[in-house]
Scaffold this active site. Structure first.
Site, PDB file in Angstrom:
ATOM      1  N   LEU A 219      -4.487  -4.956   6.661  1.00  0.00           N
ATOM      2  CA  LEU A 219      -5.747  -4.194   6.877  1.00  0.00           C
ATOM      3  C   LEU A 219      -6.438  -4.011   5.589  1.00  0.00           C
ATOM      4  O   LEU A 219      -5.923  -3.953   4.418  1.00  0.00           O
ATOM      5  CB  LEU A 219      -4.909  -2.433   6.941  1.00  0.00           C
ATOM      6  CG  LEU A 219      -4.244  -2.288   8.215  1.00  0.00           C
ATOM      7  CD1 LEU A 219      -3.627  -1.018   8.218  1.00  0.00           C
ATOM      8  CD2 LEU A 219      -4.761  -2.559   9.609  1.00  0.00           C
ATOM      9  N   GLU A 220      -7.880  -4.233   5.610  1.00  0.00           N
ATOM     10  CA  GLU A 220      -8.459  -4.076   4.556  1.00  0.00           C
ATOM     11  C   GLU A 220      -9.470  -2.819   4.803  1.00  0.00           C
ATOM     12  O   GLU A 220     -10.242  -2.908   5.974  1.00  0.00           O
ATOM     13  CB  GLU A 220      -9.550  -5.265   4.238  1.00  0.00           C
ATOM     14  CG  GLU A 220     -10.357  -5.299   3.104  1.00  0.00           C
ATOM     15  CD  GLU A 220     -11.483  -6.238   3.146  1.00  0.00           C
ATOM     16  OE1 GLU A 220     -12.546  -5.860   2.675  1.00  0.00           O
ATOM     17  OE2 GLU A 220     -11.103  -7.414   3.110  1.00  0.00           O
ATOM     18  N   LEU A 221      -9.469  -1.932   3.946  1.00  0.00           N
ATOM     19  CA  LEU A 221     -10.042  -0.438   4.443  1.00  0.00           C
ATOM     20  C   LEU A 221     -10.809   0.225   3.350  1.00  0.00           C
ATOM     21  O   LEU A 221     -11.512   1.050   3.942  1.00  0.00           O
ATOM     22  CB  LEU A 221      -8.621   0.501   4.843  1.00  0.00           C
ATOM     23  CG  LEU A 221      -7.760  -0.119   5.692  1.00  0.00           C
ATOM     24  CD1 LEU A 221      -6.894   1.156   5.740  1.00  0.00           C
ATOM     25  CD2 LEU A 221      -8.245  -0.243   7.314  1.00  0.00           C
TER      26      LEU A 221
END
Length: 451
Positions: A219-221
């Protein structure tokens, strides 16, 4: 509109094809990716027009394509080394060993969700690493960048067998129970790994869905990525870095400078220097903002969200030091500098994703550390200083996914560094060998020596 049977057919075909891809050599994987390179380069003009249609960026902008080419170069040059078993030294407590090593094997079926802010770069970069690791990929483009999504689908279909990579643009699926979103249908499949670039809100959904099938995920958030300036640095250097760090793509980047800390007595000098740089880059001789040089908000919802942040801050007493004009017809907000912003306003508490820069001041470094602790762990962090002791204090008293010193997001561009977030800003690391490993299973092998 998609049919549920079609998605299930492709998914089952990919599951059956996992072992075939697992046994491909580095040369065979690179050959597939070189075909991808050729197809993207052939369609450069088409890609530029699609991004312009979706985001208003100049049609001749090739930044995202250049990023993808760099990713492909890295894989081409180093994949054979990455795939080789990694030798490990035996510890004294274990039996005699013939050999100890780590073998990297594919995760299997990777579900990739594209994003809209950089629809080419943030689709193909993880796709390249998934293919390099020997996975098969189901992918969904962003509904918020439909023109680019259509081009992506055409590129993928021209390069890959659907058993290797399949991409969906349709947002809805016809099922026996009615129409469902494509995202939900894909997330209900027993996927092996999920890769998402998006918001923390969507990230939580991914984690819940992954848990149903015990799938791994990356996940890149994003988050509230700050910049900290001290009095030893040249303010012109900072201002030039902020043109890309705050204004580029109309502020719609996951590593955008969300707010800046400057010494209280340097605030006015910083604002003057930054505004002068912005005017040189984005204003014409009559003083009109030329938004076409960079782009606009992706849609009305995001324009209104950021305008709401701005309106609230001003109503609560913030001062507009520069900019502040809004253009609902073109979905544009002028580059804006805010001073004296109350700390409990949404523009301070929420990720902005727009060209507005709140300027916070400090007289004591502890103010920076205490405030940072209240906003979670951002994806990025930048420090501008020539004082090594100051830099070390910033690193020792803050946390983030990555850091750039005296520049903006250069840690993202460096393929030899792992890139990713921490806690609310993401999970997992990719880029270069780190992406290959992220999208592989590191399988430990201990071969006991037998007489």
């Amino acid at each position: 509109m998609l049919e549920l049977d079609e998605i299930q057919r492709i998914f089952q075909a990919q599951r059956s094809h996992r072992r075939v891809m697992r046994h491909t050599t580095a040369a065979e994987r690179v050959e597939r990716l070189e075909r991808l390179r050729a197809e993207i380069l052939t369609r450069q003009d088409e890609i530029g027009r699609a991004i312009h249609e979706d985001l208003g960026r100049p049609a001749d902008n090739r930044d995202e394509i250049q990023t993808v080419m760099g990713n492909l170069d890295k894989v081409r040059d180093e994949l054979a080394d990455w795939m080789a078993p990694l030798p490990v030294e035996k510890s004294p407590a274990t039996p005699a060993a013939e050999r100890i090593f780590v073998k990297y094997e594919p995760r299997g079926v990777v579900l990739l969700f594209g994003t809209w802010d950089f629809p080419i770069g943030m689709f193909f970069s993880p796709l390249i690493q998934a293919v390099a690791a020997g996975n098969v990929v189901l992918a969904k483009t962003s509904s918020m960048a439909p023109a680019t999504g259509e081009v992506i689908e055409q590129i993928v279909r021209a390069v890959f067998d659907e058993r290797e990579v399949a991409v969906f643009n349709d947002n809805d699926v016809t099922t026996p129970d009615g129409v469902r979103s494509t995202n939900d249908v894909l997330l209900d499949l027993p996927i092996d790994h999920i890769f998402l670039t998006g918001s923390p809100r969507v990230g939580k959904i991914i984690v819940e869905k992954a848990a149903q099938h015990m799938a791994s995920f990356t996940l890149e958030l994003g988050g509230k990525s700050p910049a900290i300036v001290d009095r030893t640095i040249d303010l012109d250097l900072v201002a030039e870095a902020f043109l890309g760090g705050k204004i580029y793509n109309h502020g719609q980047t996951c590593l955008s400078v969300d707010y800046v800390w400057v010494p209280a007595d340097l605030r006015d000098a910083f604002v003057e220097t930054y505004v002068a740089a912005v005017k040189r880059a984005y204003y014409d001789e009559t003083g009109e903002f030329q938004w076409q040089r960079d782009g606009r908000f992706v849609d009305k919802r995001n324009y209104e969200r950021v305008k709401g942040y701005l309106d609230e801050a001003i109503a609560r007493g913030a001062t507009v030091a520069f900019g502040g004009k809004t253009d609902a017809d073109n979905l544009v907000i002028e580059p804006t500098v805010l001073l004296d912003v109350p700390r409990d306003t949404r523009i301070i508490q929420e990720e902005i994703f727009g060209p507005i820069l709140p300027v916070l001041t400090y007289t004591d470094e502890e103010e920076i550390f205490a405030h940072s602790d209240t906003l979670g762990k951002p994806l990025g962090f930048s420090v501008y200083s020539r004082d090594d002791a100051f830099i070390e204090r910033m690193l020792d008293n803050t946390t983030s996914g990555g850091v750039t010193i005296n520049g903006h997001a250069v840690h993202w561009a460096e393929e030899n560094l792992p890139f990713g977030g921490v806690n609310s800003s993401g999970y997992g690391r990719y880029h270069g060998v780190w992406g290959f490993r992220e999208l592989s299973n590191a399988r430990s092998v201990f071969h006991v020596a037998v007489d």
